[in-house]
Write an enzyme that holds these catalytic residues in place. Structure first.
Site, PDB file in Angstrom:
ATOM      1  N   ASP A   1       0.845  -1.005   0.072  1.00  0.00           N
ATOM      2  CA  ASP A   1      -0.051   0.063   0.079  1.00  0.00           C
ATOM      3  C   ASP A   1       0.956   1.190  -0.005  1.00  0.00           C
ATOM      4  O   ASP A   1       2.185   1.087   0.267  1.00  0.00           O
ATOM      5  CB  ASP A   1      -1.015   0.057   1.138  1.00  0.00           C
ATOM      6  CG  ASP A   1      -2.151   0.772   0.927  1.00  0.00           C
ATOM      7  OD1 ASP A   1      -2.301   1.683  -0.046  1.00  0.00           O
ATOM      8  OD2 ASP A   1      -3.209   0.746   1.410  1.00  0.00           O
TER       9      ASP A   1
HETATM   10  C1  NOJ Z   1      -3.961   3.924   0.059  1.00  0.00           C
HETATM   11  C2  NOJ Z   1      -5.181   3.177   0.159  1.00  0.00           C
HETATM   12  O1  NOJ Z   1      -5.263   2.406   1.260  1.00  0.00           O
HETATM   13  C3  NOJ Z   1      -5.142   2.029  -1.276  1.00  0.00           C
HETATM   14  O2  NOJ Z   1      -6.530   1.321  -0.985  1.00  0.00           O
HETATM   15  C4  NOJ Z   1      -5.071   2.864  -2.253  1.00  0.00           C
HETATM   16  O3  NOJ Z   1      -5.356   1.763  -3.249  1.00  0.00           O
HETATM   17  C5  NOJ Z   1      -3.699   3.203  -2.483  1.00  0.00           C
HETATM   18  N1  NOJ Z   1      -3.605   4.276  -1.270  1.00  0.00           N
HETATM   19  C6  NOJ Z   1      -3.463   3.907  -3.865  1.00  0.00           C
HETATM   20  O4  NOJ Z   1      -4.263   5.101  -3.901  1.00  0.00           O
END
Ligand code: NOJ
Length: 749
Positions: free
Chosen positions: A289
């Protein structure tokens, strides 16, 4: 004839499987051939994902956007993917740069959060799940993929398949609620929708099952918080929707920000290597993430960024999103032997494989067609599908005295609430792909039916509700507007109060400690109630709310979530009876925050009570019962259940029930089947959903609904993580919600 057809089918299926296997082999050979040509740096490059040059979806990216070093990295093959770059022109520009200027010209994969629609926005995923309509959800994801791929994208960070039992957590809006069985079915439908029939088609996105694993169980509902769960919950509740994604051939996984039982999920080799890539044999790739590799330092799990990169790579995290750990340190780690080169080869191979599957090596610009981009974004057919999905997502919570549906000739209607005039909030929180203010507001939809209304905004709910990146500021002080609302209500026959949360109040980083109507809305509602009790409460929100007083006093309540582009049209059709609500909650509504986490499939305590003394499992100041349970939702019509039959065939159990539409409207019903395994080697929940069917019945019509229970439904994971099916007695219930239905029992031998 039948035999011949069967044979044909088997032969066709076999040849399809053979073709698939040989296509896969072909891809594997190509991947290995390419790998041999790659330097260590280029292989690591594939494992690097950078944020693009426009939007961002996490804490500000390193060096801001557009830094020169990023261009240099792209040109020298040190980047395998970018996120948050979209639009054919932008995508083509970067892709051309990488393909033409890097040594091997390996195309980038373009990731984006295509969560519930892209340009045309569908209801928030929690709302969609309340439709229990898997085909509609698959179609919604299909259309999202069609639009996003027409804008140059080929990878979505969806579906989020985290189970959550805690409405304080802001991201409950992004999932399918609290139940692992339903969430698994929804997960499969969404993956299929995004990925289409053949990933190499030019209108597909590789899907991403996220966040592996436990993210939805954040302690105290606070985003990014620690997660502690036991083996039984991990295997029986949290993992099944992810495994369902594997069944649907999801091509990527995203790990998670949280620690799970003390270990950051991003650095957890048990989760990523043993379970995902080992036991489940997942052959796609895992992305971190946003910054989650780097965050292992703050977790106290890595001493510096290099250490974090080493831990993540060894644990099976194939791609680094925005931590800069791989691009900065992995080469050195391999050279000094702290990460084996074989692991780098494996990670790069997985990423290349997905790129081959998408057809990017055949044509890196296959998603870059400006004509298609023009034609497909906001296509009228997509809006139609969004309207259909929105109508199916609405849940009728209360309808005393059949206040709804409204008579189309109804005079003297008051509409109150700032949200009624909102064309931005209904788009929800995850809507980076679309244009602001593109939802049909409540008022716009309502106007199409009648002019017999007056509108008062009432109190301001929000002082500021800017964007995806900032906090919403709620008005807790300025009461002006209440008097005008009350005055209007006083002279009206019926009052529609449109209240709830702003779209930007749920989603990432938007946990709430209070689950009531934000700001002064409840105060205004109570004031209006004093002068006119004929109120229809239209709720717009991204999570279950504590609306105990409202449920007690307001005669009609319609849960409309954030319904996306077609919001106002869907709500108006429902209020006036052109759409008969048929949605059912997929998350329990608590009475008060103190009951949270609250969910229907809990384990019994040793003292379930009630007894006359205090020594049983309860609150002294609140009941145990939720306000609205999982699976609950009314209709304008009524359904009667009878003639439940349970037939034990030895190797399966057949359950049937007759459902009749006994009311005055045609309508749909979600027939739900729950079991209880009465005695097992691990305590089993008091109820578990194990089947459902959404049926449509004309008034007066009836239908027999059949379910089959097999070992798959009757078994569970023990505390060694093994799936077991144990003989014994089961209760079975079929009904209209997790609370109400006909029941019987059977013995499994
Ligand atoms: C953080 C989020 O937790 C995740 O779900 C997302 O896909 C990413 N950022 C990318 O934007």
């Amino acid at each position: 004839m039948f035999k011949n057809n069967c044979l044909k089918f088997i032969l066709l299926s076999l040849s399809f499987i053979c073709l698939n296997v040989s296509a896969q082999k072909d891809i594997d050979t190509k991947v290995q051939k390419l790998l041999k040509k790659m330097t260590l740096e280029e292989k690591i490059g594939q494992m690097v994902q950078l944020n693009g040059f426009w939007d961002f979806t996490g804490p500000a990216p390193k060096d801001g956007d557009g830094a020169k070093w990023k261009y240099d990295a792209l040109k020298s093959g040190k980047v395998g993917s970018v996120l948050n770059v979209r639009g054919v022109k932008n995508v083509r520009q970067l892709q051309e740069m990488v393909v033409n200027e890097s040594r091997l010209g390996i195309p980038l994969i373009f990731g984006f959060d295509v969560i519930h629609g892209h340009k045309t926005v569908f209801p928030i995923p929690l709302a969609e799940s309340a439709s229990w309509d898997l085909d509609a959800m698959e179609n919604a994801a299909r259309i999202a993929a069609i639009e996003a791929s027409a804008e140059g994208l080929n990878w979505t960070f969806a579906p989020m398949v985290d189970i959550s039992r805690d409405a304080r957590w802001g991201r409950v809006m992004e999932g399918a609620g609290e139940d692992p069985y339903l969430a698994s079915e929804v997960a499969k439908a969404r993956v299929k929708g995004f990925q289409g029939k053949d990933l190499s088609d030019d209108n597909t996105l590789a899907a991403c099952a996220k966040h592996f694993v436990g993210y939805g169980f954040a302690e105290s509902g606070k985003d990014y918080n620690a997660v502690d769960v036991g083996t039984s919950t991990l295997y029986n509740v949290l993992l099944p929707p992810f495994q369902a994604c594997i069944d649907a051939n999801v091509r990527t996984f995203m790990n998670a920000f949280n620690t799970l039982n003390g270990i950051p999920a991003t650095g957890d080799d048990f989760l990523q290597r043993d379970i995902l890539k080992g036991k489940w044999n997942f052959d796609g790739f895992v992305v971190s993430d946003w910054g989650s590799i780097s965050e292992m330092q703050a977790h106290g799990f890595a001493k510096d960024l290099k250490d974090a990169g080493i831990i993540a790579a060894n644990a099976g995290c194939d791609m680094d999103m925005e931590s800069y750990a791989y691009v900065g340190h992995l080469k050195e780690a391999v050279e000094e032997g702290t990460v084996a080169e074989a692991l780098i080869d494996d990670a790069a191979a997985r990423i290349l494989k997905v790129k081959f599957e998408l057809g990017l090596f055949d044509d890196p610009y296959k998603y870059c067609d400006t004509k298609k981009e023009k034609e497909l974004l906001y296509h009228p057919d997509h809006k139609k599908a969004a309207l259909d999905m929105a109508k199916k997502s609405i849940v009728l919570l209360k309808n005393e005295g059949n206040l709804l549906p409204l008579d189309k000739k109804q005079k003297n209607i008051a509409i109150i609430g700032a949200l009624a005039d909102e064309d931005n909030s209904p788009l929800g929180n995850w809507r980076l792909g679309t244009d602001n203010n593109t939802a049909v507001s409540f008022l716009e939809g309502f106007k199409k039916y009648t002019d017999n209304y007056s509108y008062e905004k009432g109190v301001d709910i929000f002082l500021k509700a800017e964007d995806f990146l900032h906090e919403v500021e709620v008005n807790n002080t300025d009461k002006s507007g209440i008097d005008a609302a009350v005055a209007l209500a006083k002279k009206s026959e019926v009052v529609i109060m449109v209240l709830g949360e702003h779209g930007y109040q749920s989603g990432e980083g938007r946990s709430r400690a209070n689950l009531d109507l934000p700001g002064l809305q409840k105060k205004m509602l109570k004031e209006v109630y004093k002068v006119n009790k004929n109120i229809i409460l239209v709720l717009m929100n991204g999570r279950p709310l504590t609306i105990d007083w409202e449920a007690e006093n307001i005669p009609a309540i319609l849960e409309t979530w954030q319904l996306g582009t077609e919001s106002g049209n869907a709500i108006a059709e429902t209020l006036f009876g052109d759409n008969i609500p048929g949605g059912k909650l997929t998350m329990t509504f608590p009475r008060t925050e103190g009951q949270v986490p609250i969910y229907y499939n809990y384990l019994n305590t040793g003292r379930p009570g009630p007894i006359d003394l205090v020594f049983w499992s309860h609150y002294t100041d609140e009941t145990n019962a939720p306000l609205y349970p999982f699976g609950y939702g009314l209709s304008y019509t009524d359904f009667a259940y009878d003639n439940m039959k349970v037939v034990n065939n030895g190797n399966n159990i057949q359950v049937s029930v007759n459902v009749k539409n006994t009311g005055n409207y045609d309508g749909s019903e979600v027939v739900q089947l729950y079991i209880r395994d009465k005695v097992a080697s691990v305590s089993r929940p008091v109820k578990e959903l194990k089947g459902f069917e959404k049926i449509f019945l004309k008034k007066g019509e009836n239908k027999t609904v059949n379910f089959t229970l097999t070992e798959k439904e009757l078994g569970f994971y023990n505390n060694r993580g093994d799936f077991v099916v144990e003989p014994g007695d089961f209760d079975v219930m079929v009904g209209t919600s997790s609370l109400e239905g006909l029941s019987d029992s059977f013995e499994w031998k």
